[in-house]
Design an enzyme around this catalytic site. Structure first.
Site, PDB file in Angstrom:
ATOM      1  N   THR A 189       0.826  -1.216   0.000  1.00  0.00           N
ATOM      2  CA  THR A 189       0.000   0.000   0.000  1.00  0.00           C
ATOM      3  C   THR A 189       0.859   1.264   0.000  1.00  0.00           C
ATOM      4  OG1 THR A 189      -0.116  -0.041   2.412  1.00  0.00           O
ATOM      5  CG2 THR A 189      -1.913  -1.115   1.215  1.00  0.00           C
ATOM      6  N   LEU A 215      -0.643   4.863   0.748  1.00  0.00           N
ATOM      7  CA  LEU A 215      -2.012   4.736   1.262  1.00  0.00           C
ATOM      8  C   LEU A 215      -1.964   3.983   2.583  1.00  0.00           C
ATOM      9  CD1 LEU A 215      -3.789   3.637  -2.034  1.00  0.00           C
ATOM     10  CD2 LEU A 215      -4.088   5.836  -0.861  1.00  0.00           C
ATOM     11  N   GLU A 224       7.605  -2.636  13.071  1.00  0.00           N
ATOM     12  CA  GLU A 224       8.785  -1.885  12.600  1.00  0.00           C
ATOM     13  C   GLU A 224       9.795  -2.821  11.982  1.00  0.00           C
ATOM     14  OE1 GLU A 224      12.899   0.006  13.182  1.00  0.00           O
ATOM     15  OE2 GLU A 224      12.127  -1.970  13.684  1.00  0.00           O
ATOM     16  N   GLU A 275       0.893   8.069   6.773  1.00  0.00           N
ATOM     17  CA  GLU A 275       0.063   8.106   5.564  1.00  0.00           C
ATOM     18  C   GLU A 275      -1.380   8.455   5.926  1.00  0.00           C
ATOM     19  OE1 GLU A 275       2.576   5.024   2.722  1.00  0.00           O
ATOM     20  OE2 GLU A 275       0.993   4.221   4.010  1.00  0.00           O
ATOM     21  N   HIS A 302      18.909  -8.864  16.849  1.00  0.00           N
ATOM     22  CA  HIS A 302      17.973  -9.668  16.024  1.00  0.00           C
ATOM     23  C   HIS A 302      18.175 -11.180  16.188  1.00  0.00           C
ATOM     24  CE1 HIS A 302      16.633  -6.292  12.996  1.00  0.00           C
ATOM     25  NE2 HIS A 302      16.497  -5.932  14.252  1.00  0.00           N
TER      26      HIS A 302
HETATM   27 CA    CA Z   1       0.765   2.096   3.220  1.00  0.00          CA
HETATM   28 ZN    ZN Z   2      15.379  -4.234  14.777  1.00  0.00          ZN
HETATM   29 ZN    ZN Z   3      14.377  -1.435  16.471  1.00  0.00          ZN
END
Ligand code: CA
Ligand code: ZN
Ligand code: ZN
Ligand code: CA
Ligand code: ZN
Ligand code: ZN
Lengths: 704, 704
Positions: free
Chosen positions: B224, B227, B382, B394, B512
């Protein structure tokens, strides 16, 4: 005081002081010589504007010029463009006029530019003539069913398609040159004779009159899209310009068109292609009838137009605001004409100068200073594509975007003297109504502009009942384009116009011809200049209200009404088919409802606030919501193929369905192709407009 | 009172009340289970945020969730991804680990997601292995000089190129699969053994640790663009997604990479390709050494990743402003992690919760309410590409654009405990300096954060002398991206970080991986949580100053200094060559000078105004200039190929010349090709940045 509201006494005084004779004399001065963009006559008007706006008794706080180096297109006055009929043995059988016939000295001025199609390429195409109606794609398609258009010259009449489109549409069919003329049916209610029917006997166009014009599609300087055209600005190569004629194009008068069209062979053109000439309009063999003198002959165009980089000036003037100098009301009008431009644009310039004279005197005497700043713009090179105003918005984008309450455009102030006509954002409807109720229509002591207007243009509003119709600002016909479409500033375009029961003329007949003179205007458009005066009073009243009201006089509920109207049309026209395609219109419906609710609540909050006793910051907060509402509809990526159009509600539209333009156009395309990717584009535009409406609703909601 | 300025007593009290143990307990709660985006663990954190922000004693005025339906990518836990070495007779000679080795119960939690490359396609490529260094274009070019890469599998190490780029760069060379690993040289200062060197003995990454990550180039939901990803929003076809791996890709640990790389045949790779393994890194035959057990064998990837539409939530909370509720300071941090995310992102979340606890208590007790509104955002998804924050910008674009003073991002609050590190707009430098001078660095009663910081990162400022270096915010490494690059909001990213003399680790080693746990953080990152506390005090102090200062604490002259720095670099690097090409840099020079003059004059005007006694509207006018300055650098058409990047100063840059990014990148391209059209693009970008700088200068000049 920071809570000072608009002073009705001041409004009355302004209305009283606006003088028709002053406007007449402004016009006489402005039209003394032709003042086509960047010519000596144009510079003369620059100096005149500066003199007036720097007048110590009636000038503004400050006035200055802003120059841009822009790409214009001119004929070569040493090698005039020619249109001829040439026999197979190269004999010239007919030559079109190179100059309109003069009926008064002004029309014979040496600076009258030869009629031409600005931005048409030079070239010397020669071919058989065909008549292609208005030069729409469908017109050429119709012709190509029965003939091969390769290497033909098309003659088309003004109307139905944009100037450039007539040639752009033609080229893919093999057409090599285009002639454009004004049919007396479209401009003169059929009248043709200058012996007794046309100017100087009436407002109708004499047979040799030719509408000049800019044959381009996009607005702003063509070489500097999105960049202000300064000396060192990057310019695209001329070969990359789009939206201009790919083949030589030339306008001619109906006097000459008559000889060409009435000699055409081939089948008779369809009934709705027929004009006012006393002959059958045939489509062409291609070429002329064997029975005509032109039998077997070609039509030849010799076009010598040249592109040139020229310095064009805007003249700017300001009255500084006392309380909120960082809020602007911009009032603009272009200064350049094609010839003398008594109506286009000097009817508007003479009105603007009268407004600045009356306001300037009050400022210079120390009697008044607006709450907000007022900026006046006298735009250059509008006739070549709204160039001065567009470059201005490119150069000052951020500052104008952040601070401008409204833009008022008065280009041609008086097309005719019957009624007011306003195009504008729905947000501005209420202030226009208020102002027009306070101004009398010309020649009446009792009828207001509003009461007269509602007789000519009206609509039934769900919330207000019968009201005058403020048209939507969907086109790019004058300098408001960059303000509403590119900057998202609440804009209005104001003029007096026709009684449509009295004429079907496409526009006033002298438009863009050598006959658009002081003589013509004072005799046939607005004798006594009282309609000019009325426009000055009306536009000036709107201006004062915008500049001086404590609360910005915009009504967001009127915007909701327009969105609801668009939504209704969209649902009626698209909903069933979209449901079949699995595309729901519910989110758009919900967005419009959310907008309505937010608008209602904001209006209630305003109603229940005693604004004069509120903190200045609370009033400012509401005013910011009202000012920035229009901006919330901008989406710079919504129409990548449409230069300068970022407003998802008012952008130009090809589809005939009067609703959200991106949606309407995408739907039309998908209906025609029925391709899955085209239905996806409909869905995309539905999401784009939904997000814009909902985003706008968010700006109206409680600020936190 | 409307002229109330920031209350230093309140700042002191805030600093005093920020508690390290509270942060520690926040972190313990937040990391109790893995909370990858849209999983049950994520929902648990949503509920926790809502509970905290709705707490009657220490909550905010209001808190709620906002959901988006976004496109994520997951492995199939029923069919784990596999990496194997397969002999010519289809015998599996080697299989990489599917799971990291657990050293404490948390790391063995059933919700620990298998290491994978999000957005890698599924597939089963099998081919000869090559070692391609960091997967840069130049790396593949180097290899292809001596071998045909068609149908090979490339193993590359993290670093040097973006995650997705490693595969995107590979595919055009015929590579059919990519393995990515973390070389101990890059992450562990060479340490490899979990017997005594790595976690649980130190902060270094155990051999089986694998960095997960999102392998995409653009930020925001990939289906998207532009949008907000609501239920019915138009989505592009998955096949139209760009910027993700075109070939199957999988990350592995260095324990497995060791076996593969040390068995490779072919030439020895260049010296700067060598990592920390105790073997020569060869480029591959392609394939393994004949002397190795894997002789003639292929490497096979079996990747089962699937794209899924999932509901991801942002949790939002507000404290309403008392005087200017329509001005926002936004403070954000993402909530989702890859596994337990004790550092990324929960070190930031635990800090944010401590800030809201301290401020919430003051609000709930009626002791304080900020001048402006404060909005807290706990962003979702995120890790998959800054999705929650991007969708938020958006959806609320217009409202946020018009009203937001600043965005403060604290993602990983503590990478390490040596020093502050700030990336941000130059406009915010001064408020960060003020705040950091008032907060003590951890473990000291006398040294301020500022004084400690300047020892680690500093620069010589022409106007301030030696100061800590606030890095430019040119990347898109966390949720500030949409705020600075898309919305043009003055942004900052704040954290505590490394002593670079002590480690060369690319990032903290557990990044991670399954080792990013409470245990790891509390033992090796910030024992006692005093660096967390320091970041909370610093970021909270900045927040309070932005929210409560009468005058927005931005310094436009600091912006001028950064522009001058960029200009100087541009002139030094480009001017001679551009002059040869007939392209003048004078307009840009003049624009920067104009900006400097306008900034100086505005600062003088501020200095000479007694703001506390000025009218609220005059202060608001200046504050609007300061707030909107950053917006003036936006050009939505400057980088059509870079999603979401509209800021012509801070957009991402490929060129290594640290200056205006559009100019630098266009110059690099033109230098390489020397094509006239590429030099034209340099000229175009020069005009774009010139217009942006000059447009920004106009916003700083006297308002009328
Ligand atoms: Ca979007
Ligand atoms: Zn991260
Ligand atoms: Zn982070
Ligand atoms: Ca331009
Ligand atoms: Zn006009
Ligand atoms: Zn015109």
């Amino acid at each position: 005081s920071v809570s000072r509201d608009v002073d009705e006494t001041l409004i009355k005084r302004f209305i009283a002081e606006v003088d028709n004779i002053q406007i007449q004399e402004n016009l006489r001065e402005l039209t003394s010589v032709p003042h086509m963009a960047t010519t000596a006559g144009d510079e003369k008007t620059v100096q005149y504007m500066l003199k007036r706006w720097r007048d110590p008794e009636s000038g503004l706080d400050d006035a200055w010029r802003e120059e841009y180096k822009v790409y214009l297109s001119f004929p070569d006055h040493k090698s005039p463009n020619k249109v001829t009929v040439v026999s197979p043995s190269d004999e010239v059988l007919f030559a079109a006029r190179e100059k309109e016939k003069a009926y008064e000295p002004a029309q014979d001025h040496p600076d009258v530019v030869q009629p031409y199609a600005a931005y048409s390429p030079a070239g010397h195409p020669k071919g058989k003539l065909v008549y292609a109606n208005q030069g729409k794609v469908s017109d050429y398609e119709y012709l190509s069913k029965t003939m091969n258009l390769t290497d033909t010259i098309a003659i088309v009449r003004y109307g139905g398609a944009g100037r450039a489109a007539k040639a752009i549409n033609a080229a893919p069919f093999g057409v090599i040159g285009v002639l454009v003329y004004t049919d007396p049916l479209d401009i003169n209610d059929g009248r043709m004779s200058d012996a007794d029917e046309t100017y100087p006997h009436s407002w109708y166009l004499p047979p040799s009159g030719v509408e000049r014009g800019s044959f381009n599609t996009d607005f702003g300087d063509l070489l500097t899209p999105y960049l202000a055209a300064k000396e060192h600005t990057y310019r695209i190569p001329e070969s990359d310009i789009t939206g201009i004629p790919p083949i030589p194009t030339q306008p001619i008068g109906f006097e000459d068109a008559y000889f060409l069209i009435c000699a055409l062979g081939g089948q008779e053109a369809p009934a709705n292609w027929q004009g006012a000439f006393n002959c059958s309009y045939n489509v062409g063999g291609p070429g002329f009838k064997t029975t005509s003198l032109f039998n077997s002959s070609d039509v030849k165009l010799d076009i010598y137009n040249k592109g040139e980089l020229k310095n064009s000036s805007n003249v700017m003037g300001v009255i500084r605001g006392s309380v909120e100098p960082d809020r602007y009301i911009i009032y603009g009008n272009h200064r350049d004409s094609w010839v003398h431009g008594a109506i286009d644009p000097s009817s508007g310039t003479s009105v603007m100068l009268e407004i600045t004279r009356v306001l300037g005197r009050m400022v210079k005497k120390g009697e008044w200073r607006p709450r907000r700043s007022i900026i006046f713009g006298s735009w250059g090179a509008e006739e070549f594509g709204l160039i001065g105003s567009a470059e201005y918005t490119e150069e000052y984008y951020s500052k104008l975007r952040d601070r401008t309450i409204a833009y008022i455009n008065v280009d041609i102030s008086v097309f005719a003297n019957a009624t007011l006509r306003v195009q504008g954002s729905p947000a501005a409807q209420s202030v226009v109504f208020t102002a027009t109720k306070q101004v009398k229509t010309p020649g009446s002591d009792s009828t207001s502009v509003y009461d007269n207007w509602i007789r000519f243009f009206n609509r039934s509003s769900p919330s207000h009942g019968l009201v005058p119709n403020v048209a939507f600002l969907t086109g790019a016909g004058s300098d408001y384009a960059a303000f509403i479409h590119f900057l998202g500033i609440t804009s209005m375009d104001i003029a007096y116009t026709y009684d449509r029961s009295k004429t079907k003329a496409r526009i006033y007949p002298a438009y863009h011809t050598a006959y658009d003179t002081f003589d013509y205007s004072s005799k046939y458009i607005d004798p006594g200049f009282t309609s000019h005066q009325t426009v000055a009073r009306t536009a000036g009243n709107v201006l004062l209200r915008l500049a001086d009201s404590l609360l910005v006089p915009f009504n967001c509920s009127d915007y909701a009404e327009s969105l609801e109207q668009y939504l209704k049309t969209a649902l009626e026209n698209f909903n069933n088919r979209l449901a079949e395609k699995g595309i729901s219109m519910e989110p758009l419906k919900n967005a419009v409802e959310k907008f309505r609710t937010a608008a209602t609540n904001l209006n209630l909050m305003i109603r229940d606030s005693a604004l004069a006793t509120e903190t200045p910051l609370k009033v400012r907060r509401i005013n910011d919501q009202l000012m920035l509402l229009e901006r919330a509809f901008l989406d710079p990526l919504a129409f990548p193929e449409k230069f300068g159009f970022r407003h998802v509600i008012w952008a130009s539209r090809s589809s005939s369905v009067p609703t959200f333009p991106g949606l309407a156009d995408a739907y039309a395309r998908a209906q025609e192709s029925d391709l899955p990717q085209d239905w996806s584009q409909v869905h995309k535009h539905l999401s784009i407009v939904m997000q814009a409406v909902e985003g706008a609703a968010h700006t109206l909601e409680d600020v936190i």
